[in-house]
Design a protein around this motif. Structure first.
Motif, mmCIF file in Angstrom:
data_model
loop_
_atom_site.group_PDB
_atom_site.id
_atom_site.type_symbol
_atom_site.label_atom_id
_atom_site.label_comp_id
_atom_site.label_asym_id
_atom_site.label_seq_id
_atom_site.Cartn_x
_atom_site.Cartn_y
_atom_site.Cartn_z
ATOM 1 N N ALA A 186 3.505 -12.240 5.117
ATOM 2 C CA ALA A 186 2.752 -11.202 6.294
ATOM 3 C C ALA A 186 1.434 -11.467 6.010
ATOM 4 O O ALA A 186 0.762 -11.101 4.991
ATOM 5 N N VAL A 187 0.530 -11.846 7.217
ATOM 6 C CA VAL A 187 -0.667 -11.922 7.090
ATOM 7 C C VAL A 187 -1.415 -10.387 6.533
ATOM 8 O O VAL A 187 -1.092 -9.620 7.430
ATOM 9 N N LEU A 188 -2.125 -10.433 5.740
ATOM 10 C CA LEU A 188 -2.876 -9.231 5.193
ATOM 11 C C LEU A 188 -2.067 -7.944 5.454
ATOM 12 O O LEU A 188 -2.467 -6.937 5.890
ATOM 13 N N GLU A 189 -0.963 -8.215 4.905
ATOM 14 C CA GLU A 189 0.147 -6.893 4.933
ATOM 15 C C GLU A 189 -0.513 -5.919 3.978
ATOM 16 O O GLU A 189 -1.334 -5.946 3.061
ATOM 17 N N HIS A 190 -0.454 -4.547 4.600
ATOM 18 C CA HIS A 190 -0.774 -3.565 3.866
ATOM 19 C C HIS A 190 -0.492 -2.178 4.664
ATOM 20 O O HIS A 190 -0.170 -2.192 6.020
ATOM 21 N N THR A 191 -0.555 -0.889 4.101
ATOM 22 C CA THR A 191 -0.351 0.314 4.938
ATOM 23 C C THR A 191 -1.472 1.102 4.437
ATOM 24 O O THR A 191 -1.613 1.518 3.366
ATOM 25 N N MET A 192 -2.135 1.373 5.464
ATOM 26 C CA MET A 192 -3.642 2.195 5.313
ATOM 27 C C MET A 192 -4.565 1.431 4.477
ATOM 28 O O MET A 192 -5.756 1.596 4.927
ATOM 29 N N SER A 193 -4.372 1.331 3.335
ATOM 30 C CA SER A 193 -5.342 0.960 2.420
ATOM 31 C C SER A 193 -4.846 -0.061 1.516
ATOM 32 O O SER A 193 -3.735 0.288 0.484
ATOM 33 N N SER A 194 -5.384 -1.287 1.424
ATOM 34 C CA SER A 194 -4.841 -2.408 0.414
ATOM 35 C C SER A 194 -5.280 -1.883 -1.064
ATOM 36 O O SER A 194 -4.665 -2.321 -1.776
ATOM 37 N N GLU A 195 -6.338 -1.156 -1.084
ATOM 38 C CA GLU A 195 -6.678 -0.959 -2.631
ATOM 39 C C GLU A 195 -5.948 0.413 -3.046
ATOM 40 O O GLU A 195 -5.719 0.415 -4.172
ATOM 41 N N ASN A 196 -5.578 1.635 -2.278
ATOM 42 C CA ASN A 196 -5.176 2.726 -2.696
ATOM 43 C C ASN A 196 -3.687 2.770 -2.684
ATOM 44 O O ASN A 196 -3.257 3.852 -3.287
ATOM 45 N N TRP A 197 -3.088 2.309 -1.428
ATOM 46 C CA TRP A 197 -1.783 2.564 -1.395
ATOM 47 C C TRP A 197 -0.872 1.613 -1.622
ATOM 48 O O TRP A 197 -1.122 0.266 -1.420
ATOM 49 N N VAL A 198 0.328 1.877 -2.324
ATOM 50 C CA VAL A 198 1.364 0.808 -2.663
ATOM 51 C C VAL A 198 2.504 0.966 -1.514
ATOM 52 O O VAL A 198 2.715 -0.209 -0.944
ATOM 53 N N GLU A 199 2.911 2.032 -1.139
ATOM 54 C CA GLU A 199 3.887 2.023 -0.148
ATOM 55 C C GLU A 199 3.990 3.480 0.348
ATOM 56 O O GLU A 199 3.668 4.476 -0.228
ATOM 57 N N MET A 200 4.632 3.511 1.568
ATOM 58 C CA MET A 200 4.922 4.825 2.399
ATOM 59 C C MET A 200 6.179 4.792 2.643
ATOM 60 O O MET A 200 6.779 3.636 3.400
ATOM 61 N N LEU A 201 6.985 5.826 2.547
ATOM 62 C CA LEU A 201 8.191 5.728 2.975
ATOM 63 C C LEU A 201 8.402 7.152 4.016
ATOM 64 O O LEU A 201 7.708 8.176 3.669
ATOM 65 N N VAL A 202 9.023 7.041 5.092
ATOM 66 C CA VAL A 202 9.025 8.109 5.989
ATOM 67 C C VAL A 202 10.717 8.316 6.132
ATOM 68 O O VAL A 202 11.414 7.351 6.503
ATOM 69 N N ASN A 203 10.922 9.598 5.816
ATOM 70 C CA ASN A 203 12.384 9.925 5.796
ATOM 71 C C ASN A 203 13.250 8.765 4.850
ATOM 72 O O ASN A 203 14.415 8.352 5.325
ATOM 73 N N GLY A 204 12.609 8.689 3.852
ATOM 74 C CA GLY A 204 13.445 7.705 2.942
ATOM 75 C C GLY A 204 13.201 6.064 3.288
ATOM 76 O O GLY A 204 13.717 5.288 2.354
ATOM 77 N N LYS A 205 12.517 5.636 4.406
ATOM 78 C CA LYS A 205 12.388 4.140 4.609
ATOM 79 C C LYS A 205 11.088 3.872 4.767
ATOM 80 O O LYS A 205 10.006 4.564 5.043
#
Ligand SMILES: [Zn+2]
Length: 266
Positions: free
Chosen positions: A113-132
């Motif tokens: 995926a082009v430039l995939e990230h969640t919120m911050s490419s530098e600071n966030w590894v992953e976000m789970l919402v209700n386990g997903k």
């Protein structure tokens, strides 16, 4: 028909690397123009589909969310630029009939995926919402869903499109490029992308009433894995905020908006 448009930059046709989306990047000024033209194509298509009011949020963080070029914006919409916002989808409310996400990108960790990230490419590894796993696309879908606004159209790469269909299976997808690796994609010519965005936007407005808003189960748990311990060290445990690992924090709220407020509260 009232349409809300959130924009981002990573999913704009022709964008494949960070220098194109960072405000100090050599190619950023060009990307601003490309984004503006895609927004204009979406606005024009929405009007042709029957939209009577369109509000566009400049959603990409670079340059404090002043990315679209004011002098080139389509006269048929109204626009929000600048930060801070008072809510994640600023000025979205129940009066809207559908949401578009223009220039969207896939969540952190999506293969190819082009430039995939969640919120911050530098600071966030992953976000789970209700386990997903969830990214910005899902977050927008859920916040709009809270106001019963259906997610009716997306533009971006093929991965952003597939991710959007998880939340809104029948939305319109304008796939403007095909991701190969994080910084490489197979591109379509600009006029082809613009025509596709216009057509999909028109169809999306025409079919908006048949699309169901995305709803999350309550309560909502947002688990964020940060990249380094120091990003978590400064967060204070309190009601709805619990550290579950050296780099991982769980934020809880009775809905996505309340849980999200706790995330940005630190
Ligand atoms: Zn962005």
């Amino acid at each position: 028909m009232k349409i809300y448009v959130i924009t981002d930059m990573e999913g704009v046709g022709g964008v494949v690397n960070r220098s194109q989306v960072m405000s100090n990047g050599a190619a950023y000024e060009k990307t601003r123009e490309w984004l503006t033209l895609e927004v204009n194509a979406a606005v024009e298509g929405a009007i042709q589909g029957g939209a009577t009011e369109i509000l566009v949020l400049d959603g990409h963080g670079a340059n404090s969310a002043v990315n679209m070029l004011y002098e080139k914006l389509h006269e048929g919409a109204r626009y929000i630029q600048g930060t801070p916002w008072m809510e994640y989808l600023q000025s979205l409310d129940r009066s809207f009939d559908g949401m578009f996400h223009i220039g969207a990108h896939a969540r952190a960790g999506t293969q190819g995926a082009v430039l995939e990230h969640t919120m911050s490419s530098e600071n966030w590894v992953e976000m789970l919402v209700n386990g997903k796993p969830m990214g910005e696309i899902g977050l927008c879908a859920a916040i709009a869903g809270l106001d019963d606004v259906p997610f009716i159209m997306v533009s971006g790469d093929d991965k952003a499109c597939a991710e959007s269909q998880e939340y809104s299976p029948d939305l319109q997808c304008a796939v403007g490029k095909y991701g190969i690796t994080r910084h490489c994609a197979r591109l379509l010519p600009m006029p082809v992308v613009h025509e596709m965005i216009g057509e999909k936007a028109k169809l999306a407005v025409q079919r908006a009433k048949s699309i169901k808003p995305f709803k999350l189960e309550s309560p909502v748990e947002i688990q964020i894995e940060y990249f380094r311990n120091d990003l978590v060290d400064g967060i204070k445990e309190r009601e709805g905020v619990r550290k579950v690992g050296p780099r991982t924090v769980l934020f809880t709220g009775d809905d996505i908006e309340n849980a999200w407020r706790r995330v940005i509260g630190g």
